[in-house]
Design an enzyme around this catalytic site. Structure first.
Site, mmCIF file in Angstrom:
data_model
loop_
_atom_site.group_PDB
_atom_site.id
_atom_site.type_symbol
_atom_site.label_atom_id
_atom_site.label_comp_id
_atom_site.label_asym_id
_atom_site.label_seq_id
_atom_site.Cartn_x
_atom_site.Cartn_y
_atom_site.Cartn_z
ATOM 1 N N SER A 125 -6.858 5.801 3.935
ATOM 2 C CA SER A 125 -6.899 4.930 2.755
ATOM 3 C C SER A 125 -7.296 3.506 3.166
ATOM 4 O O SER A 125 -8.085 2.846 2.493
ATOM 5 C CB SER A 125 -5.536 4.883 2.067
ATOM 6 O OG SER A 125 -5.359 5.965 1.192
ATOM 7 N N GLN B 103 7.278 3.625 3.880
ATOM 8 C CA GLN B 103 5.852 3.263 3.944
ATOM 9 C C GLN B 103 5.637 1.979 4.765
ATOM 10 O O GLN B 103 4.599 1.820 5.409
ATOM 11 C CB GLN B 103 5.326 3.086 2.517
ATOM 12 C CG GLN B 103 3.829 3.265 2.379
ATOM 13 C CD GLN B 103 3.387 4.714 2.236
ATOM 14 O OE1 GLN B 103 3.988 5.475 1.515
ATOM 15 N NE2 GLN B 103 2.319 5.090 2.925
ATOM 16 N N ASN C 111 -2.115 19.179 -1.497
ATOM 17 C CA ASN C 111 -3.129 18.488 -0.699
ATOM 18 C C ASN C 111 -2.804 18.491 0.791
ATOM 19 O O ASN C 111 -3.656 18.832 1.622
ATOM 20 C CB ASN C 111 -3.286 17.051 -1.227
ATOM 21 C CG ASN C 111 -4.202 16.224 -0.350
ATOM 22 O OD1 ASN C 111 -3.759 15.459 0.502
ATOM 23 N ND2 ASN C 111 -5.503 16.417 -0.508
ATOM 24 N N LYS D 194 5.177 1.729 -3.113
ATOM 25 C CA LYS D 194 5.135 3.105 -3.643
ATOM 26 C C LYS D 194 5.372 3.034 -5.138
ATOM 27 O O LYS D 194 5.959 2.075 -5.634
ATOM 28 C CB LYS D 194 6.234 3.954 -3.000
ATOM 29 C CG LYS D 194 6.005 5.442 -3.106
ATOM 30 C CD LYS D 194 5.096 5.934 -1.996
ATOM 31 C CE LYS D 194 4.706 7.366 -2.173
ATOM 32 N NZ LYS D 194 4.018 7.871 -0.959
ATOM 33 N N GLY E 137 -2.778 8.369 -4.122
ATOM 34 C CA GLY E 137 -2.114 9.571 -4.620
ATOM 35 C C GLY E 137 -0.860 9.916 -3.846
ATOM 36 O O GLY E 137 -0.577 9.358 -2.789
ATOM 37 N N ASP E 138 -0.091 10.832 -4.403
ATOM 38 C CA ASP E 138 1.059 11.462 -3.738
ATOM 39 C C ASP E 138 1.292 12.740 -4.562
ATOM 40 O O ASP E 138 0.343 13.224 -5.209
ATOM 41 C CB ASP E 138 2.277 10.526 -3.738
ATOM 42 C CG ASP E 138 3.394 10.987 -2.801
ATOM 43 O OD1 ASP E 138 3.322 10.703 -1.596
ATOM 44 O OD2 ASP E 138 4.336 11.658 -3.261
ATOM 45 N N THR F 138 -4.413 13.527 5.483
ATOM 46 C CA THR F 138 -2.978 13.667 5.783
ATOM 47 C C THR F 138 -2.714 14.970 6.533
ATOM 48 O O THR F 138 -2.034 14.984 7.574
ATOM 49 C CB THR F 138 -2.134 13.606 4.503
ATOM 50 O OG1 THR F 138 -2.553 12.481 3.727
ATOM 51 C CG2 THR F 138 -0.664 13.483 4.830
ATOM 52 N N LYS G 167 0.861 -1.196 0.000
ATOM 53 C CA LYS G 167 0.000 0.000 0.000
ATOM 54 C C LYS G 167 0.882 1.226 0.000
ATOM 55 O O LYS G 167 1.829 1.322 0.788
ATOM 56 C CB LYS G 167 -0.874 -0.002 1.270
ATOM 57 C CG LYS G 167 -1.789 1.201 1.373
ATOM 58 C CD LYS G 167 -3.103 0.959 0.673
ATOM 59 C CE LYS G 167 -3.907 2.218 0.446
ATOM 60 N NZ LYS G 167 -3.552 2.951 -0.810
ATOM 61 N N LYS H 24 5.494 3.251 8.402
ATOM 62 C CA LYS H 24 4.346 4.141 8.573
ATOM 63 C C LYS H 24 3.045 3.336 8.598
ATOM 64 O O LYS H 24 2.198 3.511 9.470
ATOM 65 C CB LYS H 24 4.316 5.136 7.396
ATOM 66 C CG LYS H 24 3.209 6.155 7.466
ATOM 67 C CD LYS H 24 2.935 6.837 6.126
ATOM 68 C CE LYS H 24 4.155 7.524 5.560
ATOM 69 N NZ LYS H 24 3.793 8.428 4.440
HETATM 70 P P1 NDP Z 1 0.740 17.891 -4.052
HETATM 71 O O1 NDP Z 1 1.167 17.543 -5.407
HETATM 72 O O2 NDP Z 1 -0.702 18.099 -3.776
HETATM 73 O O3 NDP Z 1 1.510 19.202 -3.539
HETATM 74 C C1 NDP Z 1 2.887 19.243 -3.479
HETATM 75 C C2 NDP Z 1 3.321 20.607 -3.013
HETATM 76 O O4 NDP Z 1 4.719 20.591 -2.754
HETATM 77 C C3 NDP Z 1 3.096 21.694 -4.053
HETATM 78 O O5 NDP Z 1 2.892 22.911 -3.410
HETATM 79 C C4 NDP Z 1 4.421 21.667 -4.814
HETATM 80 O O6 NDP Z 1 4.715 22.868 -5.513
HETATM 81 C C5 NDP Z 1 5.395 21.446 -3.691
HETATM 82 N N1 NDP Z 1 6.576 20.742 -4.207
HETATM 83 C C6 NDP Z 1 6.614 19.554 -4.849
HETATM 84 N N2 NDP Z 1 7.857 19.239 -5.223
HETATM 85 C C7 NDP Z 1 8.617 20.253 -4.814
HETATM 86 C C8 NDP Z 1 9.995 20.521 -4.908
HETATM 87 N N3 NDP Z 1 10.841 19.657 -5.510
HETATM 88 N N4 NDP Z 1 10.456 21.670 -4.343
HETATM 89 C C9 NDP Z 1 9.602 22.526 -3.735
HETATM 90 N N5 NDP Z 1 8.276 22.318 -3.622
HETATM 91 C C10 NDP Z 1 7.803 21.213 -4.159
HETATM 92 O O7 NDP Z 1 1.335 16.738 -3.120
HETATM 93 P P2 NDP Z 1 0.910 16.300 -1.639
HETATM 94 O O8 NDP Z 1 0.442 17.482 -0.877
HETATM 95 O O9 NDP Z 1 0.037 15.120 -1.762
HETATM 96 O O10 NDP Z 1 2.300 15.800 -1.061
HETATM 97 C C11 NDP Z 1 3.185 16.633 -0.336
HETATM 98 C C12 NDP Z 1 4.119 15.786 0.506
HETATM 99 O O11 NDP Z 1 3.354 15.010 1.428
HETATM 100 C C13 NDP Z 1 4.970 14.778 -0.258
HETATM 101 O O12 NDP Z 1 6.201 14.611 0.419
HETATM 102 C C14 NDP Z 1 4.173 13.487 -0.135
HETATM 103 O O13 NDP Z 1 4.981 12.353 -0.309
HETATM 104 C C15 NDP Z 1 3.672 13.629 1.291
HETATM 105 N N6 NDP Z 1 2.500 12.832 1.660
HETATM 106 C C16 NDP Z 1 1.345 12.897 0.948
HETATM 107 C C17 NDP Z 1 0.250 12.157 1.349
HETATM 108 C C18 NDP Z 1 -1.054 12.271 0.652
HETATM 109 O O14 NDP Z 1 -2.009 11.652 1.120
HETATM 110 N N7 NDP Z 1 -1.189 13.021 -0.417
HETATM 111 C C19 NDP Z 1 0.310 11.253 2.505
HETATM 112 C C20 NDP Z 1 1.558 11.330 3.243
HETATM 113 C C21 NDP Z 1 2.612 12.078 2.806
HETATM 114 P P3 NDP Z 1 4.516 22.914 -7.121
HETATM 115 O O15 NDP Z 1 3.050 22.878 -7.330
HETATM 116 O O16 NDP Z 1 5.162 24.197 -7.519
HETATM 117 O O17 NDP Z 1 5.219 21.714 -7.665
HETATM 118 O O1 2IT Z 2 3.025 8.892 1.622
HETATM 119 C C1 2IT Z 2 1.885 8.443 1.829
HETATM 120 O O2 2IT Z 2 1.579 7.873 2.876
HETATM 121 C C2 2IT Z 2 0.881 8.625 0.772
HETATM 122 N N1 2IT Z 2 1.175 9.231 -0.254
HETATM 123 C C3 2IT Z 2 -0.502 8.048 0.935
HETATM 124 C C4 2IT Z 2 -0.510 6.596 0.557
HETATM 125 C C5 2IT Z 2 -1.866 5.939 0.518
HETATM 126 O O3 2IT Z 2 -1.874 4.770 0.117
HETATM 127 O O4 2IT Z 2 -2.874 6.542 0.871
#
Ligand code: NDP
Ligand code: 2IT
Length: 460
Positions: free
Chosen positions: A392, A125, A255, A140, A179-180, A224, A104, A128
């Protein structure tokens, strides 16, 4: 004669040497994969006390087995752009460990994606997902595809082509992506549609983060960010603090960031800054989240457009500068290694009290040590951002039961899960002699459950 302390000291040194040998093997087998090395080193260092106390984990080669994924898949993803040109990207899925449940973990679409990044994310993961208390293993995936500037039809064609191959390797009891970065409800929808077409069956539980009308869970989108704030709130309360009237800086505006801002504000904090990969905005009055949601969730615009609506706010180029802003609580919610030692020192000089990792591995190892050496409360990603994957797993449960829970039910369970993760991490840190160190506590608590399941299931 040797004292008990001498014996303990020797054991500790032997285990330290054992862990260093495994680290060397990782570096040799996975050359140049710096993010994977970093994630592995953080975990391996923190396992020393548990390996000293439980030599059976060494006898069963648990750590050696855990750092080698069950499999890493890479595949070609050809697609046609709006001008009729054929493009080729690379797709990845790492299936790391399924000792406690189906693989997952999310899918990331970003030009920086490579084997190292997918493996660091897949490895983390495992721990976590174990911490959530839900029956889910670690995986992943993603692609070096850049969604920026692509039309909706290009995104759809890419997602369909990506799923054409991925469908051969996933399933509700096999591997369940979500998603991520760069993958939200729209992308999950296109991938789900293609999977359904290929299978000729409606297997709702094959992906999570689905739209609410076709098997998604209420509360997943928020999980998250909310979960990160719930976790940090537990940590603050435990130390006689709270979010009320605190100044908060949140990096990113995707997100995780949006819903961390929403919950922190609800708990009485003032969030003064957020960012995207181009730069950051500072609004002394507190960020207007509706404007951020409109820009990022609806219009797909850069963060500097915030100033079109709030001309008194400031925009600065470059995202790392956000850590120079004075704040009580910092929530890095964008990407890996976005907060380095220099940024940590700036935050400390400006009086930061707590840091909570909403993103995966946003803080460098040096910066983590700097925070800890300066008594800054530190909530590590594997624990703090586990709310997303936890919900999830609740989505999978609802899909299996063919039921849909209310948002109150889901949010209540999320809160309880985050509380449990906090308590389990604290308890492990105390039991293994590193009280207050949640990095080590979370790694140990996540590790033990998976390690015990691996022993019970024999060598495979
Ligand atoms: P999104 O794509 O929704 O948003 C990502 C954000 O981070 C955007 O503002 C983006 O800016 C910025 N960003 C991405 N890459 C870079 C970079 N190289 N340098 C600077 N800023 C950057 O992703 P999420 O919010 O889903 O994910 C954010 C983090 O949280 C990641 O590390 C992800 O692995 C982690 N995460 C996400 C989960 C989820 O459920 N979605 C769960 C647990 C962890 P821009 O738009 O300009 O690229
Ligand atoms: O980093 C993470 O935990 C995620 N992007 C969410 C993974 C999931 O299966 O919901």
């Amino acid at each position: 004669m040797k004292t008990m302390e001498d014996v303990q000291q020797t054991k500790q040194e032997n285990v330290q040497a054992y862990v260093e040998r495994i680290m060397k093997i990782i570096e040799k087998r996975n050359p140049n994969e710096v993010e994977f090395h970093q994630a592995a080193k953080e975990v391996l260092d923190s396992l020393v006390p548990v390996l000293v106390k439980h030599p059976e984990y060494i006898d069963h080669a648990i750590v050696e087995r855990m750092v080698e994924p069950d499999r890493l898949l890479t595949f070609r993803v050809p697609w046609v752009d709006d001008q009729g040109r054929v493009k080729v990207n690379r797709g990845f899925r790492v299936q790391f460990n399924n000792a406690i449940g189906p693989y997952k973990g999310g899918l990331r679409f970003h030009p920086s994606v490579n084997a190292s990044i997918i493996k660091f994310l897949g490895f983390e993961q495992i721990f976590k997902n174990s911490l959530t208390g839900q029956p889910i293993g670690g995986g992943k995936g993603g692609s070096d595809f850049d969604p920026k500037g692509k039309s909706d039809l290009e995104i759809m064609r890419f997602c369909q082509s990506f799923m054409n191959e991925l469908a051969n390797h996933i399933g509700p009891d096999v591997d369940v992506p979500a998603g991520d970065i760069g993958v939200g409800a729209r992308e999950i929808g296109y991938m789900f549609g293609q999977y359904k077409k290929l299978r000729g069956a409606y297997e709702a539980g094959v992906l999570t983060g689905k739209g609410l009308g076709y098997g998604g869970s209420l509360g997943r989108k928020e999980a998250t960010g909310y979960g990160t704030v719930y976790f940090v709130d537990e940590m603050l309360k435990d130390n006689g603090l709270s979010f009320k009237d605190k100044t908060v800086v949140v990096s990113g505006s995707g997100n995780v960031s949006i819903y961390a801002i929403e919950k922190a504000t609800e708990l009485g904090a003032k969030v003064i800054a957020c960012s995207d990969s181009s730069g950051y905005i500072y609004d002394a009055n507190g960020i207007d989240l509706e404007t951020i949601k409109q820009l990022k969730e609806v219009e797909n615009k850069r963060i500097y457009h915030y100033l079109d609506h709030h001309p008194n706010a400031l925009y600065m180029e470059g995202c790392a500068g956000i850590w120079s802003l004075p704040c009580d609580i910092a929530l890095p919610c964008a990407t890996q290694n976005e907060l380095d030692e220099q940024s940590a020192n700036m935050l400390i000089e400006n009086g930061v009290k707590a840091v909570g990792e909403g993103a995966n591995m946003p803080t460098t190892l040096d910066a983590i040590h700097t925070f800890m050496d300066n008594d800054v409360l530190f909530a590590p990603a594997k624990a703090a951002n586990a709310g997303g994957v936890a919900v999830s797993a609740l989505e999978m449960a609802q899909n299996s039961a063919r039921l849909a829970w209310t948002v109150e039910e889901v949010d209540g369970k999320l809160k309880q899960i985050m509380k449990n993760i906090y308590q389990d991490s604290v308890q492990a840190s105390e039991e293994y002699g590193v009280a207050g160190n949640l990095v080590t506590g979370a790694n140990i608590a996540g590790f033990k459950k998976v390690a015990d399941a691996m022993i019970a299931q024999g060598v495979n």
